[in-house]
Motif scaffolding. Structure first.
Motif, short mmCIF file in Angstrom:
data_model
loop_
_atom_site.label_atom_id
_atom_site.label_comp_id
_atom_site.label_asym_id
_atom_site.label_seq_id
_atom_site.Cartn_x
_atom_site.Cartn_y
_atom_site.Cartn_z
N ALA A 1 33.59 45.85 43.43
CA ALA A 1 34.03 44.46 43.63
C ALA A 1 34.07 43.72 42.30
O ALA A 1 35.01 42.96 42.03
CB ALA A 1 33.10 43.75 44.61
N GLU A 2 33.07 43.97 41.46
CA GLU A 2 33.07 43.33 40.13
C GLU A 2 34.33 43.73 39.35
O GLU A 2 35.07 42.87 38.86
CB GLU A 2 31.85 43.78 39.31
CG GLU A 2 30.53 43.21 39.78
CD GLU A 2 29.35 43.70 38.92
OE1 GLU A 2 29.58 44.41 37.91
OE2 GLU A 2 28.20 43.37 39.27
N SER A 3 34.59 45.03 39.27
CA SER A 3 35.72 45.48 38.45
C SER A 3 37.06 45.07 39.07
O SER A 3 38.02 44.75 38.36
CB SER A 3 35.65 46.99 38.20
OG SER A 3 35.89 47.68 39.40
N SER A 4 37.11 45.03 40.40
CA SER A 4 38.37 44.67 41.06
C SER A 4 38.68 43.20 40.85
O SER A 4 39.85 42.82 40.65
CB SER A 4 38.30 44.98 42.55
OG SER A 4 38.05 46.34 42.74
N LEU A 5 37.66 42.36 40.90
CA LEU A 5 37.89 40.94 40.63
C LEU A 5 38.37 40.75 39.19
O LEU A 5 39.26 39.95 38.92
CB LEU A 5 36.61 40.12 40.88
CG LEU A 5 36.25 39.85 42.35
CD1 LEU A 5 34.93 39.11 42.44
CD2 LEU A 5 37.35 39.06 43.07
N ARG A 6 37.75 41.51 38.29
CA ARG A 6 38.18 41.41 36.88
C ARG A 6 39.65 41.80 36.76
O ARG A 6 40.42 41.13 36.08
CB ARG A 6 37.31 42.30 35.99
CG ARG A 6 36.17 41.54 35.31
CD ARG A 6 35.59 42.31 34.14
NE ARG A 6 35.01 43.57 34.56
CZ ARG A 6 33.77 43.70 35.05
NH1 ARG A 6 32.98 42.65 35.16
NH2 ARG A 6 33.32 44.87 35.43
N SER A 7 40.02 42.88 37.44
CA SER A 7 41.42 43.31 37.30
C SER A 7 42.37 42.33 38.00
O SER A 7 43.57 42.35 37.75
CB SER A 7 41.61 44.75 37.78
OG SER A 7 41.51 44.81 39.17
#
Ligand code: PMP
Length: 381
Positions: A355-361
């Motif tokens: 979720a962290e990396s997806s929000l960043r992307s």
């Protein structure tokens, strides 16, 4: 228990290797003694896990929807009215089902994200005669956990039969069939039981069985409880070929649940629910569901401004985690994460990291590890 892609949707949930191994056993005759024994034990274990001493378990090939149908059509005489307490898509499904069979009903709908006020149940049964009331314990579309025990307390000692849909709760959130006075509990294997889909599971109490026996016929053949009773009493007899491998898998799932113990299992679900909520909050993902009725088995998270549903979920999938979109009025505005069944710290960590990396992307500024740090404090049980 981790795969390269984890299925963190509100069912089906990740299937433990021990359960998969039973699923992969050679398919034997449904009359094979070892299978008959496993089927019998699965029925007994199911009853014990739902905390009943003597209710009649019924497990047949199908799904949760068939279990809903069996629950309803076996206990209503023609013209008898059903009261449906709904907090979302699956509660509403009871009304579609009732319409299909010409069953008169009243539908009480809570606003999405909230549960029906118990006072409303009291008002309804005070003014109208119902033969049965349906309760959706956790509505999978809204993440709302209804005050099922309180509804049951209100209905205690009255004539209305209580139908409890536990599909998104059973085995992850406590359900006390005998103590609460439930008449029919229906559920399915693919959620908090952690087994693959493919079965309809019902538990019929004494009043429900007596009601079916008093009806000359019901609008069903495969779904007719009376046709299944001889098989449930003697799984070595034949009515319709049982889903041999699915039943073996469910057998293993019930063994895992009994080894863990219900209290520990519920405590784990509570802790994982808290951890997930803390983790999501730390990265700006707000809960859709009202604070007083959030289920331990799934979370429904609102998208922050500028984050698009398809893009976010594709990023999650690329990071190895499948999450679900939303249904009905909140489709596209939120997503759903299942956190039930045989999962642990590793699944929680992987989901939050994704979720962290997806929000960043998707263009959000998220501090690395923020969600996991917030979740870590909650992850003990
Ligand atoms: N009730 C609830 C609460 C559910 O979540 C579901 C499935 N998501 C169903 C009933 C229907 O179950 P199935 O999809 O197995 O037919």
């Amino acid at each position: 228990m981790i795969d390269s892609l984890i299925t963190m949707i509100p069912g089906p949930t990740p299937v433990h290797p021990r359960i998969l191994a039973r699923l992969a056993e050679p398919t034997v005759s449904h009359l094979f003694p070892a299978f008959v024994t496993a089927y019998r034990q699965t029925l007994d274990n199911f009853r014990a896990l739902m905390r009943s001493a003597s209710a009649q378990p019924v497990i047949v090939g199908g799904g949760g929807t068939l279990a809903m149908e069996m629950a309803v059509i076996n206990i209503l005489a023609p013209g008898e009215k059903l009261l449906i307490l709904s907090q979302g898509y699956f509660g509403d499904r009871f009304s579609a089902l009732a319409e299909s069979f010409g069953i008169p009903f009243d539908l009480v709908q809570a606003p999405w994200g909230q549960a029906v006020d118990p006072a409303e149940l009291e008002r309804r049964i005070g003014s109208t005669r119902y033969a049965a009331v349906t309760i959706t314990h956790v509505d999978t579309s809204t993440g709302t956990c209804a005050p099922a025990e309180e509804y049951c307390r209100i209905l205690r000692g009255r004539d209305e039969l209580v139908i409890l849909d536990g599909v998104c709760a059973s085995g992850g959130i406590d359900e006390r069939f005998d103590e609460w006075g439930v008449d029919v509990l229906l559920t399915a294997p693919q959620k908090a039981f952690g087994a693959p889909p493919g079965l309809a599971m019902c538990l019929f109490g004494a009043r429900a069985l007596a009601k079916r026996r008093a009806l000359p016929r019901v609008p069903g053949y495969y779904a007719d409880l009376l046709r299944w009773l001889p098989i449930m009493e003697n799984p070595g007899a034949y009515y319709s070929t049982p889903a041999v491998n699915e039943i073996l898998a469910l057998h293993e799932a019930t063994l895992i649940m009994m080894e863990e113990g219900l209290e520990r299992r519920f405590a784990r679900h509570r802790a994982i629910g808290r951890a997930m909520r803390a983790g999501f909050a730390a990265i700006g993902l707000e809960q859709f569901t009202a604070p007083d009725c959030r289920a331990d088995t799934l979370s429904v998270l609102k998208y922050p401004a500028g984050v698009a549903d398809a893009e976010f979920r594709a990023a999650m999938a690329a990071a190895g985690v499948t999450v679900a979109g939303c249904l009905g009025p909140i489709a596209g505005q939120a997503f759903r994460v299942g956190h039930m069944g045989n999962i642990g710290i590793e699944e929680v960590t992987r989901t939050l990291r994704a979720a962290e990396s997806s929000l960043r992307s998707c263009g959000r500024q998220i501090e690395d590890g923020a969600a996991i740090a917030a979740a870590a404090a909650e992850m003990t049980w």
